[in-house]
Design a protein around this motif. Structure first.
Motif, PDB file in Angstrom:
ATOM      1  N   VAL A  23       0.867  -1.170   0.000  1.00  0.00           N
ATOM      2  CA  VAL A  23       0.000   0.000   0.000  1.00  0.00           C
ATOM      3  C   VAL A  23       0.906   1.223   0.000  1.00  0.00           C
ATOM      4  O   VAL A  23       1.726   1.392   0.909  1.00  0.00           O
ATOM      5  CB  VAL A  23      -0.938   0.001   1.225  1.00  0.00           C
ATOM      6  CG1 VAL A  23      -1.871   1.210   1.182  1.00  0.00           C
ATOM      7  CG2 VAL A  23      -1.732  -1.296   1.295  1.00  0.00           C
ATOM      8  N   VAL A  24       0.779   2.039  -1.049  1.00  0.00           N
ATOM      9  CA  VAL A  24       1.681   3.181  -1.244  1.00  0.00           C
ATOM     10  C   VAL A  24       0.869   4.478  -1.244  1.00  0.00           C
ATOM     11  O   VAL A  24       0.138   4.745  -2.189  1.00  0.00           O
ATOM     12  CB  VAL A  24       2.467   3.043  -2.565  1.00  0.00           C
ATOM     13  CG1 VAL A  24       3.468   4.173  -2.717  1.00  0.00           C
ATOM     14  CG2 VAL A  24       3.166   1.691  -2.639  1.00  0.00           C
ATOM     15  N   LEU A  95      -0.001  -3.838  -5.991  1.00  0.00           N
ATOM     16  CA  LEU A  95       0.247  -2.455  -5.577  1.00  0.00           C
ATOM     17  C   LEU A  95      -1.095  -1.763  -5.419  1.00  0.00           C
ATOM     18  O   LEU A  95      -1.980  -1.921  -6.265  1.00  0.00           O
ATOM     19  CB  LEU A  95       1.059  -1.713  -6.635  1.00  0.00           C
ATOM     20  CG  LEU A  95       2.409  -2.301  -7.006  1.00  0.00           C
ATOM     21  CD1 LEU A  95       3.015  -1.536  -8.172  1.00  0.00           C
ATOM     22  CD2 LEU A  95       3.338  -2.283  -5.808  1.00  0.00           C
ATOM     23  N   VAL A  96      -1.239  -1.005  -4.340  1.00  0.00           N
ATOM     24  CA  VAL A  96      -2.451  -0.227  -4.094  1.00  0.00           C
ATOM     25  C   VAL A  96      -2.013   1.187  -3.750  1.00  0.00           C
ATOM     26  O   VAL A  96      -1.199   1.389  -2.854  1.00  0.00           O
ATOM     27  CB  VAL A  96      -3.286  -0.810  -2.935  1.00  0.00           C
ATOM     28  CG1 VAL A  96      -4.501   0.056  -2.657  1.00  0.00           C
ATOM     29  CG2 VAL A  96      -3.693  -2.242  -3.223  1.00  0.00           C
ATOM     30  N   THR A  97      -2.544   2.156  -4.483  1.00  0.00           N
ATOM     31  CA  THR A  97      -2.206   3.548  -4.222  1.00  0.00           C
ATOM     32  C   THR A  97      -3.443   4.410  -4.451  1.00  0.00           C
ATOM     33  O   THR A  97      -4.469   3.932  -4.923  1.00  0.00           O
ATOM     34  CB  THR A  97      -1.017   4.018  -5.087  1.00  0.00           C
ATOM     35  OG1 THR A  97      -0.546   5.269  -4.598  1.00  0.00           O
ATOM     36  CG2 THR A  97      -1.373   4.101  -6.546  1.00  0.00           C
ATOM     37  N   GLY A  98      -3.326   5.657  -4.102  1.00  0.00           N
ATOM     38  CA  GLY A  98      -4.445   6.582  -4.278  1.00  0.00           C
ATOM     39  C   GLY A  98      -4.209   7.867  -3.511  1.00  0.00           C
ATOM     40  O   GLY A  98      -3.132   8.072  -2.944  1.00  0.00           O
ATOM     41  N   PRO A  99      -5.221   8.707  -3.463  1.00  0.00           N
ATOM     42  CA  PRO A  99      -5.097  10.005  -2.802  1.00  0.00           C
ATOM     43  C   PRO A  99      -5.290   9.905  -1.291  1.00  0.00           C
ATOM     44  O   PRO A  99      -6.264  10.389  -0.726  1.00  0.00           O
ATOM     45  CB  PRO A  99      -6.205  10.838  -3.457  1.00  0.00           C
ATOM     46  CG  PRO A  99      -7.264   9.824  -3.761  1.00  0.00           C
ATOM     47  CD  PRO A  99      -6.513   8.575  -4.134  1.00  0.00           C
ATOM     48  N   PHE A 100      -4.361   9.253  -0.632  1.00  0.00           N
ATOM     49  CA  PHE A 100      -4.358   9.157   0.820  1.00  0.00           C
ATOM     50  C   PHE A 100      -2.918   9.299   1.275  1.00  0.00           C
ATOM     51  O   PHE A 100      -1.991   9.067   0.501  1.00  0.00           O
ATOM     52  CB  PHE A 100      -4.975   7.837   1.313  1.00  0.00           C
ATOM     53  CG  PHE A 100      -4.294   6.606   0.778  1.00  0.00           C
ATOM     54  CD1 PHE A 100      -3.260   6.009   1.476  1.00  0.00           C
ATOM     55  CD2 PHE A 100      -4.684   6.056  -0.434  1.00  0.00           C
ATOM     56  CE1 PHE A 100      -2.619   4.877   0.975  1.00  0.00           C
ATOM     57  CE2 PHE A 100      -4.044   4.928  -0.944  1.00  0.00           C
ATOM     58  CZ  PHE A 100      -3.016   4.342  -0.231  1.00  0.00           C
ATOM     59  N   THR A 101      -2.721   9.709   2.498  1.00  0.00           N
ATOM     60  CA  THR A 101      -1.360   9.906   2.995  1.00  0.00           C
ATOM     61  C   THR A 101      -1.031   9.013   4.178  1.00  0.00           C
ATOM     62  O   THR A 101       0.124   8.949   4.593  1.00  0.00           O
ATOM     63  CB  THR A 101      -1.117  11.366   3.408  1.00  0.00           C
ATOM     64  OG1 THR A 101      -2.083  11.737   4.394  1.00  0.00           O
ATOM     65  CG2 THR A 101      -1.211  12.296   2.206  1.00  0.00           C
ATOM     66  N   LEU A 115      -9.010   4.270  -5.257  1.00  0.00           N
ATOM     67  CA  LEU A 115      -7.780   3.480  -5.220  1.00  0.00           C
ATOM     68  C   LEU A 115      -7.429   2.982  -6.617  1.00  0.00           C
ATOM     69  O   LEU A 115      -8.307   2.682  -7.422  1.00  0.00           O
ATOM     70  CB  LEU A 115      -7.931   2.289  -4.274  1.00  0.00           C
ATOM     71  CG  LEU A 115      -8.224   2.615  -2.823  1.00  0.00           C
ATOM     72  CD1 LEU A 115      -8.304   1.328  -2.012  1.00  0.00           C
ATOM     73  CD2 LEU A 115      -7.178   3.556  -2.242  1.00  0.00           C
ATOM     74  N   ALA A 116      -6.146   2.878  -6.883  1.00  0.00           N
ATOM     75  CA  ALA A 116      -5.644   2.292  -8.131  1.00  0.00           C
ATOM     76  C   ALA A 116      -4.860   1.042  -7.755  1.00  0.00           C
ATOM     77  O   ALA A 116      -4.065   1.062  -6.814  1.00  0.00           O
ATOM     78  CB  ALA A 116      -4.753   3.296  -8.856  1.00  0.00           C
ATOM     79  N   LEU A 117      -5.096  -0.042  -8.494  1.00  0.00           N
ATOM     80  CA  LEU A 117      -4.457  -1.322  -8.202  1.00  0.00           C
ATOM     81  C   LEU A 117      -3.725  -1.844  -9.426  1.00  0.00           C
ATOM     82  O   LEU A 117      -4.194  -1.679 -10.554  1.00  0.00           O
ATOM     83  CB  LEU A 117      -5.509  -2.353  -7.783  1.00  0.00           C
ATOM     84  CG  LEU A 117      -6.245  -2.081  -6.480  1.00  0.00           C
ATOM     85  CD1 LEU A 117      -7.428  -1.180  -6.717  1.00  0.00           C
ATOM     86  CD2 LEU A 117      -6.706  -3.376  -5.869  1.00  0.00           C
ATOM     87  N   LEU A 118      -2.598  -2.494  -9.169  1.00  0.00           N
ATOM     88  CA  LEU A 118      -1.800  -3.074 -10.244  1.00  0.00           C
ATOM     89  C   LEU A 118      -1.089  -4.308  -9.706  1.00  0.00           C
ATOM     90  O   LEU A 118      -0.469  -4.256  -8.636  1.00  0.00           O
ATOM     91  CB  LEU A 118      -0.756  -2.063 -10.733  1.00  0.00           C
ATOM     92  CG  LEU A 118       0.145  -2.518 -11.878  1.00  0.00           C
ATOM     93  CD1 LEU A 118      -0.637  -2.537 -13.197  1.00  0.00           C
ATOM     94  CD2 LEU A 118       1.349  -1.602 -12.000  1.00  0.00           C
ATOM     95  N   ALA A 119      -1.183  -5.417 -10.423  1.00  0.00           N
ATOM     96  CA  ALA A 119      -0.450  -6.632 -10.062  1.00  0.00           C
ATOM     97  C   ALA A 119       0.822  -6.689 -10.901  1.00  0.00           C
ATOM     98  O   ALA A 119       0.780  -6.461 -12.116  1.00  0.00           O
ATOM     99  CB  ALA A 119      -1.302  -7.871 -10.314  1.00  0.00           C
TER     100      ALA A 119
END
Length: 128
Positions: A23-24, A95-101, A115-119
């Motif tokens: 989680v990034v 991978l999980v990312t998005g507009p969070f800190t 959230l945006a996800l990518l394997a």
């Protein structure tokens, strides 16, 4: 709070089925392009990992590279042996990312569908 490691730092997770997840926070600093395989749903795990992306682990360090070879993520993870072993066994990293800190605003980003996800294919170069 930033000194606690809870703000702005990536963290490892294991989802059901023991697939390793990274989680990034703060996707704004990292390119997330739909044409490179990023998706908004967990169905990404049912498809082949994104071509030309790669993750290389040498615990406690992990590097995720974009198709152009540029590092998308590079750093040490506070991951336990269980996570590193799952990465070695699955050879796929979500991978999980998005507009969070931080972990504190992750839930609202997920609830809003942001959230945006990518394997990506992953390899481990040393035993955890």
């Amino acid at each position: 709070m930033a000194g606690t490691g809870l703000v702005g730092r990536a963290w490892p997770e294991l989802v059901p089925g023991r697939c390793p997840v990274l989680v990034v926070p703060d996707a704004a600093r990292r390119l997330v392009a739909a044409g490179e395989g990023w998706a908004r749903d967990a169905g990404v795990l049912e498809r082949d990992p994104a071509p030309d992306w790669s993750a290389t682990a040498s615990p406690p360090c992990l590097t995720v590279r974009r198709p152009d070879g540029e590092a998308w993520f590079e750093g040490e993870l506070a991951a336990g042996r269980e996570w590193w072993r799952a990465l070695r066994a699955h050879e796929v990293l979500l991978l999980v990312t998005g507009p969070f800190t931080s972990v504190f605003d992750f839930r609202s980003a997920a609830a809003a569908g942001n959230l945006a996800l990518l394997a990506v294919r992953a390899r481990t170069t040393t035993n955890p």
